[in-house]
Design a protein around this motif. Sequence first.
Motif, mmCIF file in Angstrom:
data_model
loop_
_atom_site.group_PDB
_atom_site.id
_atom_site.type_symbol
_atom_site.label_atom_id
_atom_site.label_comp_id
_atom_site.label_asym_id
_atom_site.label_seq_id
_atom_site.Cartn_x
_atom_site.Cartn_y
_atom_site.Cartn_z
ATOM 1 N N PRO A 40 31.839 -32.766 4.347
ATOM 2 C CA PRO A 40 30.524 -33.319 4.685
ATOM 3 C C PRO A 40 30.017 -32.839 6.045
ATOM 4 O O PRO A 40 28.815 -32.603 6.219
ATOM 5 C CB PRO A 40 30.776 -34.836 4.680
ATOM 6 N N GLN A 41 30.920 -32.668 7.004
ATOM 7 C CA GLN A 41 30.523 -32.161 8.319
ATOM 8 C C GLN A 41 30.074 -30.701 8.226
ATOM 9 O O GLN A 41 29.096 -30.304 8.864
ATOM 10 C CB GLN A 41 31.684 -32.254 9.298
ATOM 11 N N VAL A 42 30.787 -29.913 7.415
ATOM 12 C CA VAL A 42 30.429 -28.504 7.236
ATOM 13 C C VAL A 42 29.050 -28.394 6.588
ATOM 14 O O VAL A 42 28.180 -27.640 7.053
ATOM 15 C CB VAL A 42 31.499 -27.784 6.375
ATOM 16 N N ILE A 43 28.830 -29.140 5.535
ATOM 17 C CA ILE A 43 27.555 -29.077 4.812
ATOM 18 C C ILE A 43 26.405 -29.521 5.718
ATOM 19 O O ILE A 43 25.328 -28.907 5.735
ATOM 20 C CB ILE A 43 27.629 -29.925 3.531
ATOM 21 N N ASP A 44 26.633 -30.564 6.509
ATOM 22 C CA ASP A 44 25.587 -31.056 7.405
ATOM 23 C C ASP A 44 25.173 -30.001 8.424
ATOM 24 O O ASP A 44 24.003 -29.958 8.833
ATOM 25 C CB ASP A 44 26.055 -32.320 8.136
ATOM 26 N N PHE A 45 26.113 -29.147 8.825
ATOM 27 C CA PHE A 45 25.777 -28.100 9.800
ATOM 28 C C PHE A 45 24.688 -27.170 9.269
ATOM 29 O O PHE A 45 23.807 -26.734 10.019
ATOM 30 C CB PHE A 45 27.021 -27.282 10.157
ATOM 31 N N TYR A 46 24.742 -26.862 7.971
ATOM 32 C CA TYR A 46 23.817 -25.876 7.401
ATOM 33 C C TYR A 46 22.495 -26.485 6.932
ATOM 34 O O TYR A 46 21.531 -25.751 6.722
ATOM 35 C CB TYR A 46 24.481 -25.141 6.231
ATOM 36 N N ARG A 47 22.432 -27.779 6.781
ATOM 37 C CA ARG A 47 21.207 -28.396 6.277
ATOM 38 C C ARG A 47 20.042 -28.166 7.255
ATOM 39 O O ARG A 47 20.192 -28.305 8.464
ATOM 40 C CB ARG A 47 21.398 -29.895 6.086
ATOM 41 N N GLY A 48 18.891 -27.804 6.684
ATOM 42 C CA GLY A 48 17.701 -27.640 7.488
ATOM 43 C C GLY A 48 17.664 -26.422 8.377
ATOM 44 O O GLY A 48 16.766 -26.278 9.216
ATOM 45 N N LYS A 49 18.636 -25.498 8.196
ATOM 46 C CA LYS A 49 18.703 -24.311 9.054
ATOM 47 C C LYS A 49 17.954 -23.118 8.458
ATOM 48 O O LYS A 49 17.946 -22.037 9.039
ATOM 49 C CB LYS A 49 20.170 -23.932 9.305
ATOM 50 N N GLU A 50 17.370 -23.295 7.296
ATOM 51 C CA GLU A 50 16.560 -22.257 6.642
ATOM 52 C C GLU A 50 17.342 -20.961 6.403
ATOM 53 O O GLU A 50 16.821 -19.858 6.551
ATOM 54 C CB GLU A 50 15.293 -21.965 7.464
ATOM 55 N N ILE A 51 18.607 -21.113 6.001
ATOM 56 C CA ILE A 51 19.386 -19.920 5.671
ATOM 57 C C ILE A 51 19.078 -19.502 4.237
ATOM 58 O O ILE A 51 18.870 -20.334 3.356
ATOM 59 C CB ILE A 51 20.900 -20.154 5.861
ATOM 60 N N ARG A 52 19.029 -18.189 4.013
ATOM 61 C CA ARG A 52 18.720 -17.648 2.690
ATOM 62 C C ARG A 52 19.968 -17.540 1.822
ATOM 63 O O ARG A 52 19.879 -17.538 0.593
ATOM 64 C CB ARG A 52 18.102 -16.254 2.849
#
Length: 289
Positions: A40-52
């Motif tokens: 869950p911590q890993v996934i939260d890092f990427y949320r909202g970062k607009e990665i393709r």
Amino acid sequence: MRIGGLEAGGTKMVCAIGDEQGNIMEKKIIPTGTPEDTMPQVIDFYRGKEIRTLGIGCFGPVDLNKNSDTYGYIRQTTKLPWINYDIVGNMKKELQIPIGFDTDVNGAVLGEAVWGAAKGLDNAIYITVGTGIGVGVYIGKRLVHGLMHPEAGHVLLNRHPDDHYKGHCPYHANCAEGLAAGPAVEERWGRKAMELADREEVWEMEAYYISQAIADYIFAYSPEKIILGGGIMHQKQLYDKIRKKTSELLNGYIAREEILNGMENYIVEPLLGDEAGIKGALCLGTLAV
């Protein structure tokens, strides 16, 4: 293009945002606990970062066969809570983006082939000696997969005559990982590797084991360069010891100038340092587009 990179290691998860040139814009390190605590911590890092896209270089063994029902799973790992964890499926479900996936060491050798010590070469291997021992294999400008992927950290070795340690690997009593990875060093000598820097016998024994493995890799893979990284290799005195012992084991059989007279340029440190794995994960992300 903004790319996510995840170097999923047995000790830590390195999460990053970068681009196709390997530039890292943001990075976070999360300790590897159980999947329930860590992911869950890993996934939260990427949320909202607009990665393709996202590239994952993961500790293993992992299933890399895209036709398999368990593609993207971590398989029979020594990190027992992670056995049969669907890391790709869960990340894709949460982020809804393409994901490139390979072993952490294949990611590292890819990073070194694109930007580092193996740039311009057709064949190289990357060996990490840390929490475990893994080998990334890059042959003919491609990462090597087969029935699974190379698990060369588990090659079987002759024991040092003065070594009475039982071995750390739960599967093999005398494999490279079980005899020479960080946990084995700590259990054998009673202290962490970084606290043993002045103990010559520790590093002579370590070089004895790592050099056997390297000789096997040279015979099996015939790499143009061998890159040695990981936490244990922060003990820089190991490099010359390993080069010398590897030469002794080969005993002139591989009659190439690179080995006979150029070992200091053949067995080398990662040019990307400790970022080889995470930059390799960014490379895996670009391949997923």
